[in-house]
Design a protein around this motif. Structure first.
Motif, PDB file in Angstrom:
ATOM      1  N   CYS A  52       0.823  -1.220   0.000  1.00 11.11           N
ATOM      2  CA  CYS A  52       0.000   0.000   0.000  1.00 11.11           C
ATOM      3  C   CYS A  52       0.848   1.258   0.000  1.00 11.11           C
ATOM      4  O   CYS A  52       0.409   2.302  -0.456  1.00 11.11           O
ATOM      5  CB  CYS A  52      -0.980   0.010   1.169  1.00 11.11           C
ATOM      6  SG  CYS A  52      -0.207   0.396   2.755  1.00 11.11           S
ATOM      7  N   ARG A  53       2.041   1.164   0.520  1.00  8.70           N
ATOM      8  CA  ARG A  53       2.999   2.279   0.555  1.00  8.70           C
ATOM      9  C   ARG A  53       2.504   3.440   1.409  1.00  8.70           C
ATOM     10  O   ARG A  53       2.843   4.586   1.145  1.00  8.70           O
ATOM     11  CB  ARG A  53       3.349   2.764  -0.862  1.00  8.70           C
ATOM     12  CG  ARG A  53       3.551   1.683  -1.889  1.00  8.70           C
ATOM     13  CD  ARG A  53       4.493   0.616  -1.487  1.00  8.70           C
ATOM     14  NE  ARG A  53       5.902   0.884  -1.773  1.00  8.70           N
ATOM     15  CZ  ARG A  53       6.873   0.019  -1.523  1.00  8.70           C
ATOM     16  NH1 ARG A  53       6.585  -1.164  -1.005  1.00  8.70           N
ATOM     17  NH2 ARG A  53       8.125   0.323  -1.784  1.00  8.70           N
ATOM     18  N   MET A  56       5.359   4.375   4.549  1.00  7.35           N
ATOM     19  CA  MET A  56       6.718   4.662   4.101  1.00  7.35           C
ATOM     20  C   MET A  56       7.459   5.561   5.084  1.00  7.35           C
ATOM     21  O   MET A  56       6.910   6.521   5.628  1.00  7.35           O
ATOM     22  CB  MET A  56       6.672   5.350   2.733  1.00  7.35           C
ATOM     23  CG  MET A  56       5.986   4.526   1.656  1.00  7.35           C
ATOM     24  SD  MET A  56       6.687   2.896   1.433  1.00  7.35           S
ATOM     25  CE  MET A  56       8.043   3.272   0.339  1.00  7.35           C
ATOM     26  N   ARG A  63      18.198   6.284  -1.020  1.00  8.40           N
ATOM     27  CA  ARG A  63      17.626   7.100  -2.077  1.00  8.40           C
ATOM     28  C   ARG A  63      16.100   7.081  -2.026  1.00  8.40           C
ATOM     29  O   ARG A  63      15.443   8.101  -2.196  1.00  8.40           O
ATOM     30  CB  ARG A  63      18.108   6.540  -3.433  1.00  8.40           C
ATOM     31  CG  ARG A  63      17.758   7.372  -4.658  1.00  8.40           C
ATOM     32  CD  ARG A  63      18.401   6.749  -5.904  1.00  8.40           C
ATOM     33  NE  ARG A  63      17.966   5.370  -6.118  1.00  8.40           N
ATOM     34  CZ  ARG A  63      16.854   5.008  -6.755  1.00  8.40           C
ATOM     35  NH1 ARG A  63      16.051   5.935  -7.239  1.00  8.40           N
ATOM     36  NH2 ARG A  63      16.541   3.736  -6.910  1.00  8.40           N
ATOM     37  N   VAL A  64      15.556   5.904  -1.803  1.00 11.91           N
ATOM     38  CA  VAL A  64      14.101   5.767  -1.837  1.00 11.91           C
ATOM     39  C   VAL A  64      13.565   5.518  -0.425  1.00 11.91           C
ATOM     40  O   VAL A  64      14.308   5.137   0.468  1.00 11.91           O
ATOM     41  CB  VAL A  64      13.662   4.614  -2.768  1.00 11.91           C
ATOM     42  CG1 VAL A  64      14.065   4.923  -4.204  1.00 11.91           C
ATOM     43  CG2 VAL A  64      14.253   3.298  -2.306  1.00 11.91           C
ATOM     44  N   LEU A  65      12.278   5.731  -0.253  1.00 10.85           N
ATOM     45  CA  LEU A  65      11.656   5.470   1.040  1.00 10.85           C
ATOM     46  C   LEU A  65      11.466   3.959   1.218  1.00 10.85           C
ATOM     47  O   LEU A  65      11.453   3.210   0.254  1.00 10.85           O
ATOM     48  CB  LEU A  65      10.310   6.186   1.133  1.00 10.85           C
ATOM     49  CG  LEU A  65      10.326   7.714   0.956  1.00 10.85           C
ATOM     50  CD1 LEU A  65       8.939   8.290   1.239  1.00 10.85           C
ATOM     51  CD2 LEU A  65      11.350   8.380   1.844  1.00 10.85           C
ATOM     52  N   PRO A  67       9.161   0.727   3.085  1.00  8.30           N
ATOM     53  CA  PRO A  67       7.923   0.367   3.795  1.00  8.30           C
ATOM     54  C   PRO A  67       8.268  -0.140   5.194  1.00  8.30           C
ATOM     55  O   PRO A  67       8.940  -1.158   5.335  1.00  8.30           O
ATOM     56  CB  PRO A  67       7.329  -0.741   2.928  1.00  8.30           C
ATOM     57  CG  PRO A  67       8.499  -1.326   2.199  1.00  8.30           C
ATOM     58  CD  PRO A  67       9.551  -0.260   2.084  1.00  8.30           C
ATOM     59  N   ARG A  71      10.391  -3.532   6.485  1.00  7.31           N
ATOM     60  CA  ARG A  71      11.813  -3.273   6.683  1.00  7.31           C
ATOM     61  C   ARG A  71      12.221  -3.556   8.117  1.00  7.31           C
ATOM     62  O   ARG A  71      11.602  -3.072   9.063  1.00  7.31           O
ATOM     63  CB  ARG A  71      12.099  -1.821   6.320  1.00  7.31           C
ATOM     64  CG  ARG A  71      13.566  -1.467   6.261  1.00  7.31           C
ATOM     65  CD  ARG A  71      14.261  -2.259   5.158  1.00  7.31           C
ATOM     66  NE  ARG A  71      15.666  -1.941   5.118  1.00  7.31           N
ATOM     67  CZ  ARG A  71      16.152  -0.902   4.438  1.00  7.31           C
ATOM     68  NH1 ARG A  71      15.354  -0.128   3.755  1.00  7.31           N
ATOM     69  NH2 ARG A  71      17.443  -0.677   4.444  1.00  7.31           N
ATOM     70  N   ARG A  85       9.222  14.542   3.482  1.00  7.64           N
ATOM     71  CA  ARG A  85       9.099  13.626   2.359  1.00  7.64           C
ATOM     72  C   ARG A  85       8.234  12.409   2.736  1.00  7.64           C
ATOM     73  O   ARG A  85       7.352  11.996   1.974  1.00  7.64           O
ATOM     74  CB  ARG A  85      10.491  13.159   1.929  1.00  7.64           C
ATOM     75  CG  ARG A  85      10.476  12.409   0.633  1.00  7.64           C
ATOM     76  CD  ARG A  85      11.878  12.073   0.157  1.00  7.64           C
ATOM     77  NE  ARG A  85      11.802  11.180  -0.999  1.00  7.64           N
ATOM     78  CZ  ARG A  85      12.723  10.269  -1.290  1.00  7.64           C
ATOM     79  NH1 ARG A  85      13.786  10.133  -0.529  1.00  7.64           N
ATOM     80  NH2 ARG A  85      12.573   9.494  -2.349  1.00  7.64           N
ATOM     81  N   LYS A  88       4.565  13.533   3.163  1.00  6.92           N
ATOM     82  CA  LYS A  88       3.944  13.835   1.879  1.00  6.92           C
ATOM     83  C   LYS A  88       3.583  12.560   1.136  1.00  6.92           C
ATOM     84  O   LYS A  88       2.516  12.443   0.529  1.00  6.92           O
ATOM     85  CB  LYS A  88       4.904  14.683   1.026  1.00  6.92           C
ATOM     86  CG  LYS A  88       4.684  16.177   1.208  1.00  6.92           C
ATOM     87  CD  LYS A  88       5.391  16.932   0.106  1.00  6.92           C
ATOM     88  CE  LYS A  88       4.946  18.378   0.104  1.00  6.92           C
ATOM     89  NZ  LYS A  88       5.886  19.252  -0.583  1.00  6.92           N
ATOM     90  N   SER A  89       4.507  11.610   1.194  1.00  2.00           N
ATOM     91  CA  SER A  89       4.243  10.338   0.502  1.00  2.00           C
ATOM     92  C   SER A  89       3.065   9.624   1.131  1.00  2.00           C
ATOM     93  O   SER A  89       2.174   9.130   0.433  1.00  2.00           O
ATOM     94  CB  SER A  89       5.481   9.443   0.572  1.00  2.00           C
ATOM     95  OG  SER A  89       6.530  10.036  -0.135  1.00  2.00           O
ATOM     96  N   MET A  92      -0.054  11.412   0.140  1.00  2.00           N
ATOM     97  CA  MET A  92      -0.440  11.298  -1.260  1.00  2.00           C
ATOM     98  C   MET A  92      -1.055   9.924  -1.558  1.00  2.00           C
ATOM     99  O   MET A  92      -2.068   9.810  -2.238  1.00  2.00           O
ATOM    100  CB  MET A  92       0.744  11.529  -2.182  1.00  2.00           C
ATOM    101  CG  MET A  92       0.269  11.588  -3.624  1.00  2.00           C
ATOM    102  SD  MET A  92       1.558  11.400  -4.848  1.00  2.00           S
ATOM    103  CE  MET A  92       2.097   9.768  -4.521  1.00  2.00           C
ATOM    104  N   VAL A  93      -0.413   8.905  -1.013  1.00  2.00           N
ATOM    105  CA  VAL A  93      -0.931   7.557  -1.250  1.00  2.00           C
ATOM    106  C   VAL A  93      -2.338   7.431  -0.670  1.00  2.00           C
ATOM    107  O   VAL A  93      -3.248   6.883  -1.296  1.00  2.00           O
ATOM    108  CB  VAL A  93       0.031   6.517  -0.638  1.00  2.00           C
ATOM    109  CG1 VAL A  93      -0.603   5.148  -0.631  1.00  2.00           C
ATOM    110  CG2 VAL A  93       1.338   6.492  -1.408  1.00  2.00           C
ATOM    111  N   LEU A  96      -4.735   9.194  -2.904  1.00  2.00           N
ATOM    112  CA  LEU A  96      -5.021   8.406  -4.116  1.00  2.00           C
ATOM    113  C   LEU A  96      -6.061   7.328  -3.816  1.00  2.00           C
ATOM    114  O   LEU A  96      -6.971   7.079  -4.607  1.00  2.00           O
ATOM    115  CB  LEU A  96      -3.734   7.766  -4.646  1.00  2.00           C
ATOM    116  CG  LEU A  96      -2.748   8.702  -5.361  1.00  2.00           C
ATOM    117  CD1 LEU A  96      -1.390   8.019  -5.539  1.00  2.00           C
ATOM    118  CD2 LEU A  96      -3.297   9.140  -6.716  1.00  2.00           C
TER     119      LEU A  96
END
Lengths: 920, 420
Positions: A52-53, A56, A63-65, A67, A71, A85, A88-89, A92-93, A96
């Motif tokens: 589902c992200r 994050m 570099r990337v976020l 889960p 993790r 960051r 926001k992610s 946003m998810v 959506l």
């Protein structure tokens, strides 16, 4: 890492150092430390999927976020779940996903949608994005609504269906924006192979999958932690109650079910609210004769009249006392129930023993595992399971014989399937190919009735190939030479034509079991319900003893118990020859002990069993009976004979929640309480004593069973003073040393305790027989068994084999489940399973009527084509009174366990006429 | 012209599908040499020394990838990724169809190097012709004793299984490929664990690109130095570049890395008459655009990365001054939205949103704020996906919006012509 020992890890989360315990993910560590991270596809207990992200987090230097649900933190790692960051992610998810909800707002299908919760938490109020596809609702299933317009594709239902329950119905199909969950090949749920366990509903965060009829939108007044009233698996559950009605049921994280339930446990609860519940005491009208006909509940007032409790109890007791005075205690008998609590069973047997003054007390254990228990007591000194179902996960090999667990013990079966997926090799041995065969390494579809031959053949290989555990045989057993001598007469080549299993397979299975590091045996009534049921069980015990596959984790013998409290009812002495804790009534020392405890003289002779009592009623020896929650008119073999016996009784008291087939034979009917209406302890197949708590009040003037038993006792002059179930349990502890350490208080906190638990504070013993067996000398006994035939073999006149059992949606004689709306909707009609080739030969279309007749009776049912059947064998569940399977069955019994041969009789079959209407 | 003939040698001139022809030019000799005269570690060392970097897209050093396999006594698997589907990329297909034995020999050598006894060739479903050719090649090699038990009289045995995909772009992602190979739905796995630790059937696995593996026989024959002496030090060797777009002669060109983009353009016949190149997408669909001022950059891993883009799979698309970049962006975004496996939210939902928003823009219904939102959402959905697919949308979209913003703004104006 490889030895399973992972050290704790300290890492920094949002600037604070926190410690993750061995193997924990960032999310789990955060949860434990009180740091909130939003999540949707994560569900505690399920494999994290990370799709589902929403959870994050930012990991410094990456570099990337990542889960956080998947993790695992590394020592010193710097993690941030609240950086700009990350937030926001997450937002946003969530936005959506919210954009895909109907109306782009809160879920219309359930309260407390997890998506709504996290959207609020993250401050996401409105979606700026367009909606994706909005699938049409699917209302094809009676128990569940499918509204995929609220689906967020988190895949929790997929994991629920495939990884938890391993039913493999729900899949994820299509791609991209068209992705959606599907049932089978995108079929409507109601037309799919769904078994309605409801795990997906429990897993769904938004209500896209929800219990039907908008139940998800109603707020319960209370949630009551209790247990399931159906099978012996002993699932713990929570009743959601509003206005004294059960709204829904959730699986609770019990030791035997890990929050899983089956269709009965989850959706089969509304029988308690059925308008046909008995709510007033009833007395048979004078002059209405007793016949063997089954009475229609709708016309019960033709035969009975309403009475007050005083009148009904007085009449019930005075007639019983009169018979005792006139004909002696041996003219009385009682059937208790494995559906009742330990406290009810205990008081019931105490009433019969101290009030009726006879040991003529029994219950349906006689019809399910009496032979297993006879063999177990004889050979290893205890009738209980040696290891719990969960041990299958530790086993390399599991034999499942004469058992159809996906139907009869559905939640236990899920753990077997989980184990199979993790590499446990399952050897399924059964005349019918059941669903578990899909997960079995070996499936031996042997000829019914040839268990002893097959098992002796397997033991022959173990002896001849020297796969025995010599040290175990030497140190812990006796009589091995006799067994060896006998099994040498059963080489695989000789056994093959008898059983239909080729010699090579017999050898391979023998080697697999004997050489496994740990191997466990599960069995069901396919083993026990034969006239050689005790011999069947003896063979299984010998198999375990000769290979030393007992007394360790992942090994042992587990006869899967049928009723939710058949273990407990037996433990507390609802058996004619045994007092509580399996102590024999004909042992004078034991008897004196109980005479002291109960402060009365006791009958030194073992009493009659269920089947013997019915015959004695037939013969006029038994004249008065008290039946609590059992239904012999449907459950006993050769049911017509049993019904005749009951019709002859001078006096029958029936304590019931419905006007059952048996109630129609009563003189007095006492309306009792259903499971959710009372508190008590219930002992599951794993020897776990578990607490069922009252969730609702009984309807009308129905009364607590304990109260009813007590009132009869009082009228018999017994001086009982029990304030409630806790008081009775205190006495059970004293009468049953193996449960002596379990306290009511502990049950209230822990809900579940495994016995043996002799001293307060003990942890309980999940594995028994570790060092010795509770027999004189401590050794296990090999009891060789010769192969013999069933009592009634097929012949030219009756060429088919008829065998009986249960089906997933129904419980036993259907008293509860045929009055549960969902279960009745799923399986409304009597069905007979027949191999399609047999159907073709008989000229019957699948779904057509089939008439089946034995020497004892005749029934007509709907034929169901089933390729899992062997040709020449017919199967039918015994739940349907319009086509009662037990009218056909044979009442011949096993000489040791006195268990009838439900699994084998001879019948003839032909195209049927009309199927009768159910009498409900 | 900087063209070389290494992997492409003989293509178009000889029938290299014929095992006899392939062998007459020294084919399979390096395979035999490896098994009979080299230790696996020798092969790994040679490849490490050569500096060979993966040709599939990520450019990870091949020798290093191999060295990640744990020594845990478990079976190991070599998987050749021939699910070539990156927009603009068509080099593996050529190698598969024109010189299958070279590919196979590379697979065999790579398998030996990592100690695998079972290699898998995963071929894109649409490559039916290539699949048939490759099956023939495997049969020929088996008949010649190059595949099977106890090869060349040694104790080493190797089996090769060929598998066809079913048409999903995502199966080119290595973990989705492994799922697909296992018969599961083709969707990426969460990493870690990486395939080197837990790959096919849960065992240590290497997934290498076709071109990477096809290079191995040449490395063994000519040595590490021969390879590393060509091209820039950190991007050594040769590369087949698929050139397409607004050029006169699109095709595959094998060149030393470090060749300039302008040279590649010339190899492809230059721009169409009267046109000039305004943008270059240098590394497949997921790479950011370069522009005319970048034409003299060296085409290698390092230079491309230093300029904010990547060499990727070696697919260079040239765009001339007739290009409508809104349509170009829409086409590419639609591709990714369509190929999203649907597993994770940002890619499934975000990709769809970007597609419909661009569509709306193209059809005159766009808002001025859409353009900013496009870039913002594309950026925010990057770095949070389960696999690289969802991260592939931003680079091209953001780079062309930035460069050609007026083209995007022009669509916002509700012109009379559009609404009529």
């Amino acid at each position: 890492m490889t030895n399973g020992k992972v050290a704790d890890v300290t890492f920094v989360l949002n600037g604070q150092p926190i410690t993750a315990q061995a193997g924990e993910t960032i999310l789990q560590a955060a949860d434990r430390s009180g740091v909130t991270i939003p999540r949707l596809c994560y569900k505690a207990g399920y494999r994290p999927d990370g799709n589902c992200r929403v959870c994050m987090v930012e990991v410094e230097g990456e570099r990337v976020l990542a889960p956080s649900c998947c993790r695992r933190p590394a020592e010193g790692m710097k993690v941030n779940s609240t950086s700009e960051r990350a937030k926001k992610s997450q937002a946003m998810v969530t936005e959506l996903l919210l954009g895909d909800m109907p109306g782009q707002t809160k879920s219309p299908y359930r309260r407390e949608s997890e998506l709504d919760r996290w959207a609020t938490w993250l401050g996401v109020t409105k979606a700026r994005y367009p909606q994706r596809h909005q699938p049409a609702p699917d209302m094809s299933h009676p128990a569940m609504s499918v509204n995929l317009d609220a689906c967020i594709q988190c895949g929790r239902c997929v994991r629920a269906c495939r990884e938890e329950q391993v039913n493999d119905v729900i899949g994820y199909a299509w791609r991209g924006e068209e992705s959606k969950i599907v049932f089978d090949l995108d079929d409507p749920m109601g037309a799919s192979s769904c078994v309605a366990c409801g795990e997906c509903v429990q897993a769904c965060p938004t209500g896209a999958l929800m219990q039907a009829n908008d139940v998800g939108l109603v707020a319960p007044d209370k949630r009551v932690e209790s247990a399931c009233p159906y099978c012996g698996v002993g699932c713990l559950l929570t009743y959601n109650v509003k206005d004294n009605k059960i709204l829904s049921v959730d699986g609770r994280d019990g030791p035997s079910n890990h929050s899983r339930l089956c269709v009965k446990g989850r959706f089969g609860f509304d029988y308690v609210h059925n308008p046909e519940r008995l709510t007033k005491p009833m007395i048979r009208k004078a002059g209405v004769p007793k016949t063997t006909a089954i009475l229609d509940p709708e016309k019960m007032w033709d035969t009975f009249r309403e009475a007050t409790w005083e009148e009904a109890l007085d009449l019930a007791t005075t007639k019983l006392l009169a018979i005792r005075e006139q004909h002696g205690p041996k003219a009385l008998a009682g059937f208790g129930s494995a559906k009742g609590s330990n406290e009810e069973a205990y008081l019931f047997q105490k009433l019969v023993r101290t009030g009726f003054k006879t040991n003529n007390v029994d219950h349906c254990t006689r019809l399910c595992h009496a032979s297993s228990v006879a063999a177990l007591l004889e050979d290893i000194g205890s009738g209980a399971v040696s290891n719990q179902v969960s041990d299958v996960a530790l086993a390399d090999v599991a034999i499942v014989i004469g058992s159809n667990p996906t139907i009869n013990h559905p939640v236990a079966a899920t753990f077997m399937k989980n184990a199979a997926k993790n590499g446990t090799k399952i050897i399924l041995i059964d005349p019918r190919r059941s669903d578990l065969s899909r997960h079995a390494t070996y499936f031996l579809q042997f000829h019914g009735d040839t268990d002893v031959a097959l098992l002796n053949g397997i033991m022959n290989v173990i002896v001849t190939e020297d796969l025995v555990d010599e040290a175990f045989i030497r140190d812990r057993t006796e009589n091995y030479e006799a067994l060896k001598k006998l099994v040498l007469e059963y080489p695989p080549e000789k056994v093959a034509p008898i059983t239909g299993i080729d010699a090579q397979t017999i050898r391979e299975v023998a080697r697999l079991y004997a050489t496994a590091k740990a191997a466990i045996i599960f069995w069901g009534m396919g083993i026990s319900q034969h006239i050689h049921g005790t011999d069947n069980a003896r063979c299984l015990i010998s198999l375990a003893l000769m290979t030393g596959q007992i007394g360790r984790p992942g090994t042992g013998l587990h006869p899967l118990r049928g009723q939710n409290n058949v273990q407990g009812a037996s433990d507390v002495g609802l058996i004619p020859m045994l007092y509580p804790d399996y102590r024999r009534v004909d042992n004078p020392d034991v008897r004196r002990e109980f005479e002291a405890l109960w402060n009365t003289e006791l009958d030194p002779k073992p009493g009659l069993t269920v089947t013997e009592i019915m015959s004695a009623a037939h013969d006029g020896i038994i004249r008065g009976m008290y039946i609590m929650g059992e239904n012999p008119a449907m459950s006993d073999p050769n049911a017509e004979h049993a019904r005749e016996g009951m019709a002859k009784l001078e006096h029958l008291v029936v304590q019931e929640i419905f006007f059952t087939e048996t109630a129609g034979f009563a003189d007095v009917i006492l309306p009792a309480t259903a499971f959710p209406e009372k508190t008590g302890t219930f002992t599951n197949t794993d020897r776990r004593v578990q607490l069922g708590r009252q969730a609702i009040d009984a309807p009308g003037d129905a009364r607590q069973d304990l109260w009813i038993i007590g009132e009869i006792a009082r009228r018999m002059g017994l001086d009982w003073k029990y304030a409630g179930p806790a008081d009775v349990f205190e006495e059970i502890r004293r009468a049953t040393p193996s449960m002596g350490g379990i306290t009511w208080e502990r049950l209230q906190t822990e809900s579940s305790c495994t016995y043996p638990l002799e001293h307060e504070g003990d942890p309980g013993e999940p594995i028994i027989f570790i060092d010795n067996f509770p027999r004189p000398g401590g050794r296990g006994l090999f009891m060789p068994a010769e192969y013999t035939h069933a009592d009634e073999m097929p012949d030219t006149e009756y060429p088919f084999i008829f065998t009986t059992g249960r089906q997933l949606e129904h419980w036993h004689t259907g008293a509860m489940t045929r009055r549960a709306s969902v279960l009745d909707a799923l399986e409304p009609d009597p069905v007979m399973s027949v191999h399609p080739d047999d159907l073709a030969k008989l000229g019957i279309e699948p779904g057509g009527a089939i008439e089946v007749e034995s020497r004892r009776g005749k029934i007509t049912a709907y034929a169901r084509a089933d390729r899992g059947m062997q040709c020449g064998t017919l199967f039918m569940p015994f739940v349907y009174n319009e086509a009662a399977a037990n009218l056909l069955t044979n009442d011949a019994v096993d000489p040791f366990g006195k268990i009838p041969e439900f699994k084998f009789c001879a019948v003839k079959a032909g195209k049927g006429g009309k199927v009768a209407a159910a009498v409900l | 012209m900087p063209v070389v003939k290494v992997l492409t040698d003989g293509i178009g001139e000889l029938n290299l599908c014929d095992i006899g022809v392939y062998r007459s030019r020294g084919g399979y000799e390096q395979w035999k040499h490896a098994v009979t005269a080299m230790r696996p570690a020798d092969v790994v060392e040679l490849v490490s020394k050569s500096g060979l970097r993966g040709r599939g897209g990520a450019g990870f050093p091949t020798g290093r990838k191999w060295s990640f396999l744990p020594n845990n006594g478990r079976p190991r698997y070599m998987v050749c990724n021939c699910d070539e589907a990156e927009p603009g990329t068509f080099k593996d297909r050529m190698l598969l169809e024109e010189t299958p034995h070279q590919v196979l020999e590379g697979i065999l050598i790579g398998s030996y190097a990592i100690g695998s006894r079972h290699a898998f060739m995963y071929i894109r479903g649409e490559f039916k012709r290539g699949y048939e050719i490759f099956m023939q090649a495997v049969a020929g090699a088996r008949a010649a004793g190059f595949i099977g038990e106890k090869l060349f009289g040694t104790g080493y045995s190797l089996e090769v299984t060929v598998h066809r995909g079913a048409g999903a772009y995502i199966c080119g992602e290595e973990t989705a490929l492994l799922n697909s190979l296992e018969g599961k739905r083709g969707e990426p796995r969460l990493k870690p664990p990486f395939p080197a630790i837990k790959g096919l059937y849960g065992e240590p696995t290497v997934v290498n690109n076709v071109e990477t593996l096809a290079t191995l026989p040449h490395l063994l024959k000519n040595g590490a130095e021969w390879f590393s002496s060509v091209g820039p030090p950190k991007s050594p060797g040769f590369k087949i570049v698929s050139v397409s777009g607004h050029v006169k002669r699109a095709g595959n060109f094998e060149v030393p890395l470090g060749t300039t983009l302008r040279e590649l353009l010339e190899l492809a016949g230059g721009p169409r008459d009267g046109r000039k190149i305004v943008a270059i997408q240098p590394g497949g669909g997921s790479s950011a655009c370069l522009f005319e001022e970048h034409l003299d950059l060296a085409y290698d891993f390092e230079t491309m990365a230093a300029n904010g883009t990547m060499l990727g799979s070696g697919a260079v698309v040239f765009f001339d001054d007739t290009t409508d970049f809104v349509k170009a962006a829409h086409a590419l975004v639609r591709f990714y939205a369509h190929e999203s496996c649907g597993q994770c939210t940002p890619c499934r939902e975000g990709g769809y949103w970007l597609e419909v928003t661009l569509e709306r823009l193209l059809h005159g219904g766009g808002l001025d704020s859409d353009i900013e939102m496009l870039v913002k959402v594309a950026h925010q959905m990057t770095g949070i996906n389960l696999c690289p697919l969802g991260d592939s949308i931003e680079p091209f979209l953001a780079s062309v919006v930035k460069r050609f913003e007026p083209q995007f703004r022009a669509y916002v104006k509700p012109s009379v012509a559009v609404s009529a």
